[in-house]
Scaffold this active site. Structure first.
Site, PDB file in Angstrom:
ATOM      1  N   LYS A 145       6.775  38.827  33.564  1.00  0.00           N
ATOM      2  CA  LYS A 145       6.368  37.593  34.258  1.00  0.00           C
ATOM      3  C   LYS A 145       6.019  37.944  35.708  1.00  0.00           C
ATOM      4  O   LYS A 145       6.851  37.816  36.604  1.00  0.00           O
ATOM      5  CB  LYS A 145       7.478  36.542  34.200  1.00  0.00           C
ATOM      6  N   GLU A 198      10.814  39.419  35.759  1.00  0.00           N
ATOM      7  CA  GLU A 198       9.981  38.678  36.725  1.00  0.00           C
ATOM      8  C   GLU A 198      10.052  39.291  38.126  1.00  0.00           C
ATOM      9  O   GLU A 198      10.932  38.939  38.920  1.00  0.00           O
ATOM     10  CB  GLU A 198      10.392  37.206  36.790  1.00  0.00           C
TER      11      GLU A 198
END
Length: 337
Positions: free
Chosen positions: A219, A177
């Site tokens: 992500k 992420e």
């Protein structure tokens, strides 16, 4: 490293029409959420809130996995079932947030570095025994005067790859992420440029550190205007800019991209995802890994005591995003609800 286990889990996490519920708020973050509805931040209240979310009938139709905070991974539902087992029995994959949050970056104090690598190998063993099959690590990239620097981007990319390597060693799928924040006054063009620089650095490090791309999930943020920008890009512009950036920097070997909502409104996060899926075919599955955009309505409806209202609100947002992940959402569904 069991490559087949990693690949199968990653593919299941991004199954068509399903996405990931990010319920991994730290104790400090959930205190802010609870304060907004007048609920005391205690362990029993945190447990009751997560129980409400995870026992929502039917949410598993639209939810492939749940990211848990460490405390939650070792808690049990109100009926005594350990939360990881409760989720797994519904066909929902339990995951775990493993980073320890951000601190000022040495030498560039206006930027942030994510900590938590020390002892991670040992913690992953413990998390896997408790039922976690994937993990999450968030790096934060801030847009501002003279930032982000290459130093910040590459230092965070290196840490993300080190985390991912440790996860795959333990047969745990890493959610990678890198979040470019949307809090400043920048245009969408600046966000696109910074997101591109970030993704390029992240995948360069992932290759250097021998990450199995087929056994991970990305992500990222969507490419949006900064919140304080006087001119906000429309939904189609956001979808087009985001896809353009992803196609430039994300290898087709990655099975799926599960977007963070990053402070967008509930409906914007859903609409952007739906538009991108309608612009296919794409080399990877596009889905969601939302926190606030899945939980805000449920938190408000729950209010500390109204479980059924909370579940109803949660199921609605899960269904809307599940439809968006398949390119089948329609704004009329929001009005009908």
């Amino acid at each position: 490293m069991n490559e087949q286990v990693l690949i199968q889990t990653a593919q299941a996490m991004v199954a068509e029409g399903r996405g990931i519920l990010a319920a991994d708020e730290s104790t400090g973050t959930i205190e802010k959420r609870f304060r907004s509805i007048g609920v005391e931040n205690t362990e029993p209240n945190r447990r009751a809130y997560r129980d409400m979310l995870f026992t929502t009938p039917g949410f598993e139709q639209y939810t492939s996995g749940v990211i848990l905070f460490e405390e939650t991974l070792f808690q049990s539902a109100l009926d005594g079932t350990p939360f990881p087992k409760l989720l797994a029995d519904k066909g929902v994959i339990p995951g775990i947030k493993v980073d320890k949050g951000t601190k000022p970056l040495a030498g560039s104090p206006n930027e942030l570095i994510t900590e938590g690598l020390d002892g991670l190998r040992e913690r992953l063993v413990k998390y896997k025994e408790a039922g976690a099959r994937f993990a999450k690590w968030r790096a934060v990239i801030t847009i501002g005067d003279g930032i982000p620097t290459d130093y910040c981007i590459h230092t965070n990319a290196h840490a993300l790859a080190r985390y991912a390597a440790l996860c795959q060693e333990a047969d745990i799928v890493p959610i990678v992420e890198p979040e470019v924040l949307m809090d400043a006054d920048n245009t969408i063009e600046v966000c696109e440029a910074v997101t591109g620089r970030t993704l390029e650095a992240v995948f360069d490090e992932l290759r250097r550190q021998r990450i199995l791309l087929e056994g991970m999930v990305l992500k990222p943020n969507m490419v949006v205007s900064g919140k304080k920008c006087p001119v906000q890009a429309d939904r189609r512009t956001v979808a087009e800019a985001t896809l353009r950036t992803l196609k430039r920097y994300v290898p087709a070997a990655v099975p799926g991209i599960a977007f963070l909502s990053g402070g967008q409104s509930d409906e914007d996060a859903t609409a952007h995802l739906d538009l991108m899926n309608k612009m296919g075919p794409l080399p990877w599955r596009l889905t969601f890994s939302y926190g606030r955009a899945l939980q805000a309505a449920a938190l408000k409806a729950w209010g500390g005591h109204n479980v059924e209202a909370g579940r109803k609100a949660h199921l609605h947002r899960a269904r809307m995003n599940g439809l968006a992940a398949a390119g089948k959402w329609d704004p009329a569904l929001e009005k009908a609800a």
